[in-house]
Design an enzyme around this catalytic site. Structure first.
Site, short mmCIF file in Angstrom:
data_model
loop_
_atom_site.label_atom_id
_atom_site.label_comp_id
_atom_site.label_asym_id
_atom_site.label_seq_id
_atom_site.Cartn_x
_atom_site.Cartn_y
_atom_site.Cartn_z
CG ASP A 1 0.54 -2.91 -4.86
OD1 ASP A 1 1.50 -3.52 -5.38
OD2 ASP A 1 -0.11 -3.34 -3.89
CE1 TYR B 1 4.20 -9.48 -3.29
CE2 TYR B 1 5.12 -11.24 -1.95
CZ TYR B 1 5.07 -10.55 -3.14
OH TYR B 1 5.88 -10.92 -4.18
CE1 TYR C 1 3.86 -0.56 1.60
CE2 TYR C 1 4.93 -1.55 3.51
CZ TYR C 1 4.85 -1.36 2.15
OH TYR C 1 5.76 -1.97 1.33
#
Length: 432
Positions: free
Chosen positions: A258, A396, A325
């Site tokens: 992103d 996501y 992440y």
């Protein structure tokens, strides 16, 4: 004459003056180790000998007269002076083969290359003449004019430059434009593989066109045509275009983070397609890497740059590897640490995700199932928690936390029964 080749050749020669190349090309797929002009000359010699035999036996010079426009042998028997008439098929194109070779070599001198390919754009008249010749002769053994021209010019270039003609993806394709009497170059793209790290937030991976003007430039975007002032692609490409004297680049990434995310760890794999590069073999990628990292200092960093072939783009686009992440999460209210760990552990396994609301404008609305391999609570302070999540490609992760109004399940917000939102995201590892 009962020899089929001689019958076809006689039929061709009766149409008018034709050069050795064009006659021989009608039988190009017969016999090897012969050039077309050698074939044509040999056929004319045999036919002239046969016509001379008929002349000596019957006194008729009819065939010698027909051959004389195209054959020096027939003219010699008849005692005629002068040269052959212009070839009605090619207009004596092959008399200029050396000149075309020189023009091609001159055009190639502007670029660095190891391999090349010759291509020809025919004139309308030349194509029409060739079609008539094939139709009238009935030959099944011919090759096109441009095939011979490409081959013969290629031989000249190989001999004088030491470079090799190559059919499969040469460095440069040379286009002989007969209609415009010019030589053009079609430089094939070269490809550079590497990994990039994005060290600041607010930079997209590739250039985003302004949503108001569509990239044309307007007051909203400051007449730049861009939604964001710079991108990972632009920060890398600017130095590459200069170094390779290229016309442009195309960025191919193994997925994308992103705009508000950092790309850390070992970096994200990418392939940069460099178009129209006039410099190729002389460029040291380790030096380019340093130049890029200096130019994009504190924003983007590249590593492991190396030359690859075009197949690497497909490999990168099809990569499906696990990613890790670091998610900083804001909770709607304070939650005990043990409950936070217990609820987050329930996210391990398969996650069902309807296309996120934020992506519906460019993605089809469908259900996807992806796996969370692990989720660890790294730190916790009142209503802010930091998680390390390792998951399957395509998950996501923002919606894994928020739930996206029930479109992702299970989610941390759903398990806790409160609002949960990612306030910062870092990609910390992409598997090799």
């Amino acid at each position: 004459m009962d020899n089929n080749i001689l019958q076809m050749a006689s039929s061709i020669l009766s149409e008018g003056s034709i050069c050795d190349h064009c006659l021989g090309r009608m039988f190009a797929n017969l016999s090897t180790d012969l050039s077309n002009d050698m074939r044509g000359s040999a056929i004319k010699l045999v036919l002239s000998m046969e016509a001379d035999r008929m002349h000596k036996e019957s006194g008729s010079i009819e065939w010698l007269e027909k051959l004389s426009a195209s054959s020096k042998y027939a003219r010699k028997v008849l005692g005629k002076e002068g040269y052959e008439d212009a070839c009605w098929v090619c207009g004596n194109l092959f008399n200029n083969i050396e000149l075309w070779g020189e023009r091609v070599i001159d055009a190639l001198s502007a670029v660095e290359y190891n391999s090349f390919l010759i291509s020809t754009k025919m004139t309308g008249l030349l194509s029409e003449n060739e079609e008539i010749l094939w139709s009238e002769s009935g030959t099944r053994f011919a090759e096109p004019i441009k095939t011979e021209l490409n081959r013969e010019v290629g031989k000249i270039v190989e001999k004088r430059t030491g470079k090799k003609a190559q059919l499969g993806r040469p460095d440069v394709v040379v286009v002989i434009e007969l209609e415009n009497d010019r030589v053009g170059l079609d430089i094939n793209s070269l490809f550079i593989y590497g990994r990039y790290r994005k060290l600041v937030r607010g930079i997209p991976q590739t250039r985003w066109a302004c949503r108001v003007c569509g990239g044309k430039g307007c007051e909203e975007c400051g007449f730049t045509g861009k939604l964001y002032p710079e991108s990972v692609e632009e920060l890398i490409s600017e130095m590459v275009i200069k170094a390779f004297n290229a016309t442009g680049t195309v960025f191919h990434g193994a997925g994308r983070e992103d705009v508000d995310a950092l790309m850390l760890g070992n970096g994200r794999p990418f392939a940069l397609e460099v178009r129209g590069a006039k410099k190729r073999s002389s460029i040291d990628l380790s030096a380019i890497q340093q130049v890029i990292n200096t130019f994009a200092s504190y924003k983007v960093e590249v590593s492991n740059l190396k030359y690859v072939d075009h197949s690497k783009v497909k490999q990168i686009k099809e990569m499906r590897v696990d990613k890790a992440y670091r998610l900083t999460v804001m909770l709607g209210e304070s939650v005990p640490g043990e409950r936070l760990k217990l609820c987050s552990n329930k996210l391990r396994g398969v996650i069902a995700q309807q296309t996120p609301t934020r992506a519906l404008h460019h993605r089809a609305d469908r259900l996807r199932k992806r796996s969370v391999r692990s989720i660890e609570l790294e730190s916790f302070d009142e209503n802010v928690a930091v998680f390390i999540v390792t998951c399957e490609s395509g998950l996501y992760v923002k919606e894994l936390i928020s739930g996206d109004c029930g479109r992702t399940t299970p989610s941390l917000g759903e398990e806790l029964g409160i609002c949960a939102k990612v306030i910062s995201i870092d990609v910390i590892n992409i598997e090799s």
